[in-house]
Design a protein around this motif. Structure first.
Motif, mmCIF file in Angstrom:
data_model
loop_
_atom_site.group_PDB
_atom_site.id
_atom_site.type_symbol
_atom_site.label_atom_id
_atom_site.label_comp_id
_atom_site.label_asym_id
_atom_site.label_seq_id
_atom_site.Cartn_x
_atom_site.Cartn_y
_atom_site.Cartn_z
ATOM 1 N N LYS A 133 22.483 -8.038 -24.684
ATOM 2 C CA LYS A 133 23.169 -8.693 -26.062
ATOM 3 C C LYS A 133 22.470 -8.337 -27.083
ATOM 4 O O LYS A 133 21.087 -7.827 -27.016
ATOM 5 N N ASP A 140 24.238 -15.149 -17.701
ATOM 6 C CA ASP A 140 23.136 -15.219 -18.705
ATOM 7 C C ASP A 140 21.729 -15.508 -18.073
ATOM 8 O O ASP A 140 21.623 -16.051 -17.136
ATOM 9 N N MET A 191 18.393 -16.462 -19.670
ATOM 10 C CA MET A 191 17.791 -17.478 -20.205
ATOM 11 C C MET A 191 18.785 -19.026 -20.245
ATOM 12 O O MET A 191 19.713 -18.932 -21.254
ATOM 13 N N GLU A 210 26.854 -19.321 -19.693
ATOM 14 C CA GLU A 210 26.185 -18.669 -21.138
ATOM 15 C C GLU A 210 26.099 -20.107 -21.779
ATOM 16 O O GLU A 210 26.878 -20.686 -22.091
ATOM 17 N N ASP A 211 24.876 -20.250 -22.446
ATOM 18 C CA ASP A 211 24.404 -21.663 -23.254
ATOM 19 C C ASP A 211 24.779 -21.381 -24.712
ATOM 20 O O ASP A 211 24.844 -22.216 -25.282
ATOM 21 N N GLU A 212 24.670 -20.144 -24.946
ATOM 22 C CA GLU A 212 25.179 -19.863 -26.473
ATOM 23 C C GLU A 212 26.552 -20.413 -26.390
ATOM 24 O O GLU A 212 27.192 -19.370 -26.164
HETATM 25 CA CA CA Z 1 20.904 -18.098 -23.058
#
Ligand code: CA
Length: 235
Positions: A102, A53, A55, A9-11
């Motif tokens: 999400k 995730d 994206m 997850e990049d967030e």
């Molecule tokens: Ca993302």
């Protein structure tokens, strides 16, 4: 033994929150914020479950999933954006066991993780009084468990690609019989495979790198001009 979960997850805030909650539940957590790094991690280490995730920078989650599924079997739960119906369909088609939209409630995520882990769990290998279980091949410390598609050495798992696994299985099933490159190629790639028989040499090299070199044994013998053989082990 603790359960290892890879969180991709990049967030950052969300990743940290999930990590905190999962750790609190007793899971071992590894994080990755980049698709490419995540794929590399997932291929080189053994996780019990992956939260992925879609994206992502580097490589999107669906592509990570597709490439991963070709190599190994690990349950993946996708984290998708609301209304990303096509992503959900594509994800399930690519082999994800589940997805969660999400933003989600952590209780829902935990419940889905428990279900995915339970579905994917396999009982430990058992050798009954009748001897080794069906489909289990052995060579010294090495055990190839065909029904579970698993290879271990002294209990620790060796990660093989599908073709490496097939190659090893074919050689073990034909212990002490020299198999030609053609035979091996047919067994591993199928009869309609159009390619050079030296592909076999490449897979043998990979197997030796993962087994012979690591455990300091000579398992696969080259018979010059003929092919390859695994000789039964005198113990
Ligand atoms: Ca993302």
């Amino acid at each position: 033994m603790s359960t290892n979960i890879l969180v991709v997850e990049d967030e950052e805030k969300l990743a940290r929150f999930v990590e905190l909650e999962l750790t609190h539940e007793g899971y071992q957590v590894t994080k990755s914020a980049n698709g490419r790094d995540a794929l590399e991690l997932a291929l080189s280490e053994d996780f019990d479950l992956i939260l992925l995730d879609i994206m992502l920078p580097g490589l999107n989650g669906l592509e990570v999933l597709r490439r991963l599924q070709k190599e190994k079997s690990v349950p993946v739960i996708l984290l998708t954006a609301r209304d990303a119906v096509m992503d959900k369909v594509a994800g399930l088609d690519a082999g994800a066991v589940d997805y969660i939209t999400k933003p989600f409630a952590i209780e829902e995520l935990l419940a889905r993780i428990r279900v995915a882990l339970k579905l994917h769990a396999v009982p430990a290998a058992e050798a009954g009084p009748e001897g080794p279980a069906e489909g289990v091949l052995k060579w010294g410390e090495l055990i190839l468990d065909d029904p579970r598609h698993r290879v271990t050495w002294g209990g620790s798992e060796i990660t093989l690609t599908n073709r490496e696994f097939l190659m090893l299985k074919t050689l073990l099933e034909n212990m002490d019989i020299v198999l030609s490159r053609d035979t091996l190629l047919n067994r591993v790639c199928g009869y309609d495979f159009v390619g050079e028989t030296n592909i076999v040499d490449v897979y043998i090299r990979y197997l030796r790198a993962k087994i012979d070199d690591v455990y300091h044994v000579k398992m696969i013998h080259t018979i010059r001009g003929v092919g390859y053989v695994i000789k039964s082990r005198e113990e």
